[in-house]
Design a protein around this motif. Sequence first.
Motif, PDB file in Angstrom:
ATOM      1  N   TYR A   1      -3.006  -1.101  -6.747  1.00  0.00           N
ATOM      2  CA  TYR A   1      -3.392   0.257  -6.371  1.00  0.00           C
ATOM      3  C   TYR A   1      -2.165   1.135  -6.164  1.00  0.00           C
TER       4      TYR A   1
ATOM      5  N   LYS B   1      -5.329   5.542  -0.510  1.00  0.00           N
ATOM      6  CA  LYS B   1      -6.629   5.682  -1.181  1.00  0.00           C
ATOM      7  C   LYS B   1      -7.345   6.945  -0.731  1.00  0.00           C
TER       8      LYS B   1
ATOM      9  N   VAL C   1      -5.624   9.985  -2.403  1.00  0.00           N
ATOM     10  CA  VAL C   1      -5.873  10.037  -3.843  1.00  0.00           C
ATOM     11  C   VAL C   1      -7.345  10.341  -4.131  1.00  0.00           C
TER      12      VAL C   1
ATOM     13  N   ALA D   1      -1.367   4.524  -8.208  1.00  0.00           N
ATOM     14  CA  ALA D   1      -1.343   5.791  -7.466  1.00  0.00           C
ATOM     15  C   ALA D   1      -0.095   6.600  -7.754  1.00  0.00           C
TER      16      ALA D   1
END
Length: 596
Positions: free
Chosen positions: A501, A570, A573, A505
């Motif tokens: 991740y 997270k 984003v 990102a």
Amino acid sequence: MRIEQGFQQTPFPRWHPYDTDLVLPQILKRILPADAFQEVSADLERFGSLVNGPIRELNELCSDPKITQYDNWGRRTDKLHTSEGWRELKKVAIKEGLVAIFYERKFGEYSRVWGFAKSFIFQGDSNVVMCPLSMTDGAARVIELLGTADMKARVFPRLTSRDPSQAYISGQWMTERPGGSDVSQTETTATEATHPSGLRALGPVYNIDGFKWFSSATDADMAVALARTGDRSLGSRSLSLFLVPMRFPFAGVSLHPQLAHSNNGIEIHRLKNKLGTRLVPTAELSLNATTGFRIGDLNAGVKSITPVLNITRLHSAITSVGCLSRCLSIARAYASVRIVDHGKHLLRDVPVHTATLAKVSLLYRALAHLVFGVVHLLGRVETGVASPAEEARLRLLTAVAKGFAAHKACGGMEECMAALGGEGYMEENIISRLIRDCLVEKIWEGTINVLSLELIKGAHSNPLALKSLAEWSKAIIDSVPPQMERSLSEALSILRPSIQYLLSALKPPVSQLVPRPALILFGHVFAALYLLEHSVWSSVNDESEKEIDMECFRRWVVEEGLVEATEEVKRIVGSPEDGGRRTDVDSDIVYGKAKL
């Protein structure tokens, strides 16, 4: 009651900074070849004994610097006065080769690891003397790479000398009033000059005029400085890098005979009144037709200064973690003598107290493994044995190591202070000074926000950067033996998707709010990977601490914020800034609707 009567607290023991460290010897045993480890370990044991004895005594002779700007006849003198302890600590650092080791390169790519390990055990008792030594290291590297033949012959040997009577110390002058970390707004100008032929021996000669707002190591022999050599509208593209002597004669070069002892047109406006690092004579300096010698190409100053910044940033990270180590050592030593519970137990036997120090120790382990992993990369790059992938990885991880260590270390140091109760708050136990001194690491050589923007820039400017991180991460995880993988299944199930991740990102376009959380997540992830690498080595080699190493990796991933750091990225984003609405609301929260 007289003071001699009643309860008397047993002073906590002064522990050897290497022999009693539970982390550093094992890191070195893993990284270094066996013969190098034996010699380096013996050197650290010897030096650690000096630190634990006469060097700690020198701290009592340290006091703040002072300046006398005028003599009794009103003549400008700018005489700087530093304490005996400060001067002697600098001599110790020079004699012990805390710059020289890096350039003697006795152990090739591992010389950086040796030198930084030595600096590491010195940090807590150095009274920040490694600040000017770190800048000296950076200056030596840039002259080694870009200096003229005469700079390499006359100046480089002094910057890397072990003889205090011959050695040069270098400062670093970048910061100015308009821009702070933004050197594109530099006001200082440099104009090519005509001087006696002997002066040209060191390189192209310039007259430099300007004002440097934050100039560390004013008691140095020289500095490396940026100055504008082109149109100001070009910003950082019209800056050049200069070697600036603090005074003449310098390296066998003199100005006009009538000015044989010139201060080179440098005036000390004032010494800075700082929260910490008070022993470092940091000043505001006026440069008035100051002679400087250009290093590297014209108008390539920012590119030329990059090796200095990479080195000083790793010194910064070493300072943060080394001082955390010293605070943790004090807390552990105190817990071994402090009696509690009506005299029934030692503090170390109280579960909640030990649990608190275990979290600090885990933080220390994670930061130490991260920083020394990056130090080893620097050593490989400097000695020409690094792959292109390792070079790309070094650029990103230098910013991460510096920023993450600064972000985390002081919090751990505060816990160590509290672990001594009211005694920890007393100046005599040095934890308060170490915290004050280390707070600057969140600012010096780039704040966390500045470093996070550089991280994104580095990730996007080199296509190999993220790819190399992904491949290295996979190689570490794939090296985990099957039985060990079963024991660490929970932690690995968290780490794997966090890595994926994080890397996804950072692919463009990146939200303006992502960089700082991304740097923090980077720190968590790559500290975990270095802990895992060490745990695999420990298990494969049947080290006595193998179970502890596995548990430290597990706790770091599961309990110490990696999950939360991943979720924060997270969240950002997954929730774009709503056309800038969140940024507008942030502004309202901070400044109010009226933007007062």
